[in-house]
Design a protein around this motif. Structure first.
Motif, PDB file in Angstrom:
ATOM      1  N   LEU A   8      14.998 -26.759 -27.016  1.00 46.19           N
ATOM      2  CA  LEU A   8      16.275 -26.319 -26.450  1.00 46.19           C
ATOM      3  C   LEU A   8      17.185 -27.518 -26.165  1.00 46.19           C
ATOM      4  CD1 LEU A   8      17.714 -23.748 -25.610  1.00 46.19           C
ATOM      5  CD2 LEU A   8      16.707 -23.957 -23.351  1.00 46.19           C
ATOM      6  N   SER A   9      16.615 -28.588 -25.601  1.00 45.31           N
ATOM      7  CA  SER A   9      17.471 -29.751 -25.312  1.00 45.31           C
ATOM      8  C   SER A   9      18.018 -30.325 -26.605  1.00 45.31           C
ATOM      9  CB  SER A   9      16.754 -30.886 -24.590  1.00 45.31           C
ATOM     10  OG  SER A   9      15.698 -30.434 -23.904  1.00 45.31           O
ATOM     11  N   LYS A  10      17.186 -30.365 -27.625  1.00 43.02           N
ATOM     12  CA  LYS A  10      17.643 -30.964 -28.889  1.00 43.02           C
ATOM     13  C   LYS A  10      18.744 -30.092 -29.511  1.00 43.02           C
ATOM     14  CE  LYS A  10      16.006 -32.842 -33.303  1.00 43.02           C
ATOM     15  NZ  LYS A  10      17.376 -33.031 -33.670  1.00 43.02           N
ATOM     16  N   LEU A  11      18.510 -28.787 -29.495  1.00 45.07           N
ATOM     17  CA  LEU A  11      19.492 -27.879 -30.094  1.00 45.07           C
ATOM     18  C   LEU A  11      20.847 -28.020 -29.397  1.00 45.07           C
ATOM     19  CD1 LEU A  11      20.001 -25.511 -32.087  1.00 45.07           C
ATOM     20  CD2 LEU A  11      19.376 -23.964 -30.231  1.00 45.07           C
ATOM     21  N   LEU A  12      20.829 -28.055 -28.079  1.00 50.32           N
ATOM     22  CA  LEU A  12      22.103 -28.119 -27.351  1.00 50.32           C
ATOM     23  C   LEU A  12      22.728 -29.505 -27.452  1.00 50.32           C
ATOM     24  CD1 LEU A  12      21.427 -25.893 -24.235  1.00 50.32           C
ATOM     25  CD2 LEU A  12      22.502 -25.288 -26.379  1.00 50.32           C
ATOM     26  N   GLN A  13      21.872 -30.527 -27.611  1.00 48.10           N
ATOM     27  CA  GLN A  13      22.413 -31.871 -27.780  1.00 48.10           C
ATOM     28  C   GLN A  13      23.103 -31.995 -29.140  1.00 48.10           C
ATOM     29  OE1 GLN A  13      19.440 -35.007 -27.416  1.00 48.10           O
ATOM     30  NE2 GLN A  13      19.979 -34.923 -25.249  1.00 48.10           N
ATOM     31  N   ASP A  14      22.420 -31.487 -30.169  1.00 46.03           N
ATOM     32  CA  ASP A  14      22.964 -31.615 -31.528  1.00 46.03           C
ATOM     33  C   ASP A  14      24.145 -30.688 -31.754  1.00 46.03           C
ATOM     34  OD1 ASP A  14      20.914 -33.323 -31.892  1.00 46.03           O
ATOM     35  OD2 ASP A  14      19.714 -32.022 -33.209  1.00 46.03           O
ATOM     36  N   LYS A  15      24.070 -29.477 -31.204  1.00 49.18           N
ATOM     37  CA  LYS A  15      25.066 -28.456 -31.567  1.00 49.18           C
ATOM     38  C   LYS A  15      25.879 -27.965 -30.377  1.00 49.18           C
ATOM     39  CE  LYS A  15      24.860 -26.137 -34.877  1.00 49.18           C
ATOM     40  NZ  LYS A  15      25.582 -26.247 -36.099  1.00 49.18           N
ATOM     41  N   GLY A  16      25.792 -28.673 -29.258  1.00 55.56           N
ATOM     42  CA  GLY A  16      26.432 -28.208 -28.018  1.00 55.56           C
ATOM     43  C   GLY A  16      27.927 -27.968 -28.145  1.00 55.56           C
ATOM     44  N   ALA A  17      28.592 -28.740 -29.006  1.00 54.34           N
ATOM     45  CA  ALA A  17      30.038 -28.560 -29.143  1.00 54.34           C
ATOM     46  C   ALA A  17      30.324 -27.205 -29.774  1.00 54.34           C
ATOM     47  CB  ALA A  17      30.620 -29.677 -29.978  1.00 54.34           C
ATOM     48  N   ASP A  18      29.447 -26.775 -30.683  1.00 51.46           N
ATOM     49  CA  ASP A  18      29.661 -25.520 -31.403  1.00 51.46           C
ATOM     50  C   ASP A  18      29.042 -24.312 -30.697  1.00 51.46           C
ATOM     51  OD1 ASP A  18      31.151 -26.442 -33.459  1.00 51.46           O
ATOM     52  OD2 ASP A  18      29.472 -26.769 -34.829  1.00 51.46           O
ATOM     53  N   ILE A  19      28.072 -24.564 -29.824  1.00 55.48           N
ATOM     54  CA  ILE A  19      27.444 -23.429 -29.123  1.00 55.48           C
ATOM     55  C   ILE A  19      28.205 -23.218 -27.813  1.00 55.48           C
ATOM     56  CG2 ILE A  19      25.335 -22.542 -28.056  1.00 55.48           C
ATOM     57  CD1 ILE A  19      23.703 -24.148 -30.044  1.00 55.48           C
ATOM     58  N   PHE A  20      29.009 -22.166 -27.760  1.00 51.88           N
ATOM     59  CA  PHE A  20      29.798 -21.914 -26.556  1.00 51.88           C
ATOM     60  C   PHE A  20      28.892 -21.439 -25.425  1.00 51.88           C
ATOM     61  CE2 PHE A  20      33.333 -20.308 -29.564  1.00 51.88           C
ATOM     62  CZ  PHE A  20      33.709 -21.610 -29.850  1.00 51.88           C
ATOM     63  N   ARG A  21      27.932 -20.631 -25.822  1.00 48.67           N
ATOM     64  CA  ARG A  21      27.176 -19.941 -24.788  1.00 48.67           C
ATOM     65  C   ARG A  21      25.764 -19.701 -25.277  1.00 48.67           C
ATOM     66  NH1 ARG A  21      25.658 -18.696 -20.322  1.00 48.67           N
ATOM     67  NH2 ARG A  21      26.265 -16.811 -19.198  1.00 48.67           N
ATOM     68  N   SER A  22      24.803 -19.849 -24.380  1.00 52.31           N
ATOM     69  CA  SER A  22      23.433 -19.481 -24.728  1.00 52.31           C
ATOM     70  C   SER A  22      22.783 -18.901 -23.485  1.00 52.31           C
ATOM     71  CB  SER A  22      22.658 -20.717 -25.200  1.00 52.31           C
ATOM     72  OG  SER A  22      22.735 -21.732 -24.233  1.00 52.31           O
ATOM     73  N   LYS A  23      21.889 -18.000 -23.692  1.00 54.89           N
ATOM     74  CA  LYS A  23      21.114 -17.515 -22.550  1.00 54.89           C
ATOM     75  C   LYS A  23      19.833 -16.878 -23.053  1.00 54.89           C
ATOM     76  CE  LYS A  23      24.726 -14.063 -21.980  1.00 54.89           C
ATOM     77  NZ  LYS A  23      25.672 -13.519 -21.004  1.00 54.89           N
ATOM     78  N   GLY A  24      18.859 -16.769 -22.173  1.00 50.51           N
ATOM     79  CA  GLY A  24      17.632 -16.169 -22.637  1.00 50.51           C
ATOM     80  C   GLY A  24      16.608 -15.971 -21.546  1.00 50.51           C
ATOM     81  N   ILE A  25      15.642 -15.124 -21.899  1.00 51.99           N
ATOM     82  CA  ILE A  25      14.493 -14.885 -21.025  1.00 51.99           C
ATOM     83  C   ILE A  25      13.277 -15.405 -21.786  1.00 51.99           C
ATOM     84  CG2 ILE A  25      13.065 -13.086 -19.948  1.00 51.99           C
ATOM     85  CD1 ILE A  25      15.600 -11.379 -19.741  1.00 51.99           C
ATOM     86  N   LEU A  26      12.477 -16.222 -21.132  1.00 50.79           N
ATOM     87  CA  LEU A  26      11.370 -16.877 -21.832  1.00 50.79           C
ATOM     88  C   LEU A  26      10.027 -16.602 -21.143  1.00 50.79           C
ATOM     89  CD1 LEU A  26      13.075 -20.388 -22.178  1.00 50.79           C
ATOM     90  CD2 LEU A  26      13.053 -18.558 -23.875  1.00 50.79           C
ATOM     91  N   CYS A  27       8.971 -16.527 -21.973  1.00 51.00           N
ATOM     92  CA  CYS A  27       7.617 -16.407 -21.403  1.00 51.00           C
ATOM     93  C   CYS A  27       6.851 -17.674 -21.756  1.00 51.00           C
ATOM     94  CB  CYS A  27       6.821 -15.242 -21.979  1.00 51.00           C
ATOM     95  SG  CYS A  27       7.727 -13.988 -22.830  1.00 51.00           S
ATOM     96  N   PHE A  28       6.296 -18.321 -20.739  1.00 50.57           N
ATOM     97  CA  PHE A  28       5.540 -19.544 -20.980  1.00 50.57           C
ATOM     98  C   PHE A  28       4.039 -19.302 -20.837  1.00 50.57           C
ATOM     99  CE2 PHE A  28       9.623 -21.495 -19.536  1.00 50.57           C
ATOM    100  CZ  PHE A  28       9.931 -22.085 -20.757  1.00 50.57           C
ATOM    101  N   GLU A  29       3.309 -20.018 -21.635  1.00 51.64           N
ATOM    102  CA  GLU A  29       1.847 -19.943 -21.584  1.00 51.64           C
ATOM    103  C   GLU A  29       1.375 -20.285 -20.160  1.00 51.64           C
ATOM    104  OE1 GLU A  29      -0.049 -23.135 -23.625  1.00 51.64           O
ATOM    105  OE2 GLU A  29      -1.755 -21.895 -24.198  1.00 51.64           O
TER     106      GLU A  29
END
Ligand SMILES: Nc1nc2c(ncn2[C@@H]2O[C@H](COP(=O)(O)OP(=O)(O)OP(=O)(O)O)[C@@H](O)[C@H]2O)c(=O)[nH]1
Length: 332
Positions: free
Chosen positions: A246-267
């Motif tokens: 997630l950090s990499k995605l938002l770092q690389d594409k943060g200018a183009d990604i206006f909004r993100s949200k989600g519900i996650l399940c962790f091990e």
């Protein structure tokens, strides 16, 4: 009987509309409030006693009036009267068709009245959206439309900008809409007397702005290059891998990604983890901190994420996300 006041809440993706609704719903006003959500629901509104009606019908402009009229009639038929109705529009929606609803349906005119269009502004990101050079020619810039239509503006997230940046934003807003009062807020915490029951909507002003406002068939076009990528994936995530992804995605594409949200399940965790992103800014919460409920014993654990922006590679985002699931093969 007095018509029920309706407040339309607009604002760009991630500006703080849901935060405002939660602030209103948890306020001490003793009012019975109904909420109508226009657009995609993400299941992330905190649970309240109020009912939430969803409309999920693609291009809002083209379907909104019919849906909205139907839902409003249904609401107004109830035995217990609502004191106020809030309509939340998704971030990219042009508020015009929502506002038009109250003037084109003869039966509704006597039952409800449009009290105000409130536009929530993200003080940190608004200039970038107003100056968006990538909007296709001929398409409307929704961030501009939302400001132009506002009766009142919540200048939200002032905690994220300096005094100088804030002054520049206010100047820009006034250049687009000098008539609307601006209320500065953090976490959309406005004084409720200044946002509800304010009788601020003026049809005359809107007609000055947009002479064909009441013309239902008027031409409109939208920037179609903004898309959303949804992920629905069963199973548990490796915390470390998902965090890196997630950090990499938002770092690389943060200018183009206006909004993100989600519900996650962790091990190894029964808590439901929620993230909320606006460009590169990311916030996490979880049921461990009191936000929502943990996964139930019989509840299916599903990761649900959405990314809204442009130039998004759906397949790549999906595949790289899935490589963070426990037991998955490493990404190629
Ligand atoms: N720093 C800061 N963060 C805020 C403020 N207001 C809201 N946020 C955060 O911004 C994110 C987006 O807020 P929402 O209320 O979900 O925004 P929204 O306009 O409903 O977003 P969409 O669902 O995309 O239309 C969340 O993580 C909020 O906690 C604020 O004043 N300051």
């Amino acid at each position: 009987m007095e018509p029920v006041p309706v407040t339309v809440i607009t604002g760009f993706l991630g500006s703080g509309k849901t935060t405002l609704i939660n602030h209103i719903l948890t306020g001490q006003h003793g009012k019975k409030i109904a909420i109508i959500e226009v657009g995609v629901d993400d299941g992330l509104v905190v649970e309240t006693k109020e009912e939430i009606f969803e409309m999920n019908n693609g291009c809002i402009c083209c379907t909104v009036r019919g849906d909205l009229i139907r839902i409003l009639h249904k609401l107004l038929k109830r035995k217990h009267r609502f004191d106020a109705i809030l309509i939340e529009t998704t971030g990219l929606a042009d508020p015009a068709p929502v506002a038009q609803t109250f003037f084109v349906d003869d039966d509704l005119k006597d039952l409800v009245r449009l009290d105000a269009i409130l536009t929530v502004v993200d003080a940190k990101h608004i200039l970038q959206h107003l100056d968006d050079a990538q909007i296709e020619e001929g398409a409307e810039n929704e961030a501009v439309e939302q400001l132009a239509f506002a009766d009142r503006i919540l200048l939200n997230k002032v905690d994220l900008v300096s005094q100088k940046e804030k002054a520049a934003v206010v100047k820009r807003i006034k250049g687009i809409n000098a008539a609307a009062e601006i209320i500065e807020t953090v976490n959309s915490r406005a004084d409720l007397d200044r946002v509800l029951g304010i009788r601020a909507f003026s049809l005359d002003r809107i007609l000055e702005e947009e002479p064909d406002f009441l013309d239902e068939g008027a031409e409109h076009s939208h920037s179609s290059d903004v898309t959303s990528v949804g992920i629905d994936a069963d199973g548990n995530l490796s915390f470390a891998k998902a965090q890196r992804w997630l950090s990499k995605l938002l770092q690389d594409k943060g200018a183009d990604i206006f909004r993100s949200k989600g519900i996650l399940c962790f091990e190894g965790s029964d808590d439901k983890h929620v993230f909320q992103g606006v460009h590169m800014l990311l916030a996490f919460s979880s049921s461990a901190d009191g936000a929502g409920r943990p996964w139930g014993p019989d509840e299916k654990r599903v990761n649900r994420l959405v990314f809204i922006g442009r130039n998004l590679d759906r397949d790549e985002i999906n595949a790289s996300f899935r490589s963070c699931l426990v037991g998955s093969a490493p990404a190629a």
